[in-house]
Design an enzyme around this catalytic site. Structure first.
Site, short mmCIF file in Angstrom:
data_model
loop_
_atom_site.label_atom_id
_atom_site.label_comp_id
_atom_site.label_asym_id
_atom_site.label_seq_id
_atom_site.Cartn_x
_atom_site.Cartn_y
_atom_site.Cartn_z
CB CYS A 18 -0.89 -0.04 1.24
SG CYS A 18 -2.06 1.32 1.35
N PRO A 19 0.58 2.21 -0.84
CG PRO A 19 0.57 4.46 -1.59
CD PRO A 19 1.36 3.47 -0.76
#
Length: 80
Positions: A18-19
């Site tokens: 993430c992201p």
């Protein structure tokens, strides 16, 4: 009337955290034609939250989510 192409492009994002899975999915879908199918493969556990949220916020259809031992597969139809 033109026939819709239901071929699925596979986008392997395993190993990214993430992201990045959402950002790369967003960029990939932007480059695809409307209604195209994209299968996203991830290993980041947060993608199970981020990808569905991204699809809902941007009008894409999340057709299927498959949970695997080490990640998820998402089948997305790009918004028209």
């Amino acid at each position: 009337m033109a026939e819709k192409d239901d071929s699925v492009e596979i986008y392997d994002l395993r190993g990214l955290n993430c992201p990045l899975p959402v950002l790369k999915t967003k960029r990939k879908l932007r480059a695809m034609p409307p209604h195209a199918l994209l299968r996203v493969e991830t290993s980041d556990p947060l993608a199970a939250i981020d990808i569905p949220h991204f699809c809902a916020e941007n009008g894409h259809t999340l057709i299927a989510i498959e949970a695997l031992d080490r990640g998820h597969h998402f089948l997305i139809r790009k918004a028209g």
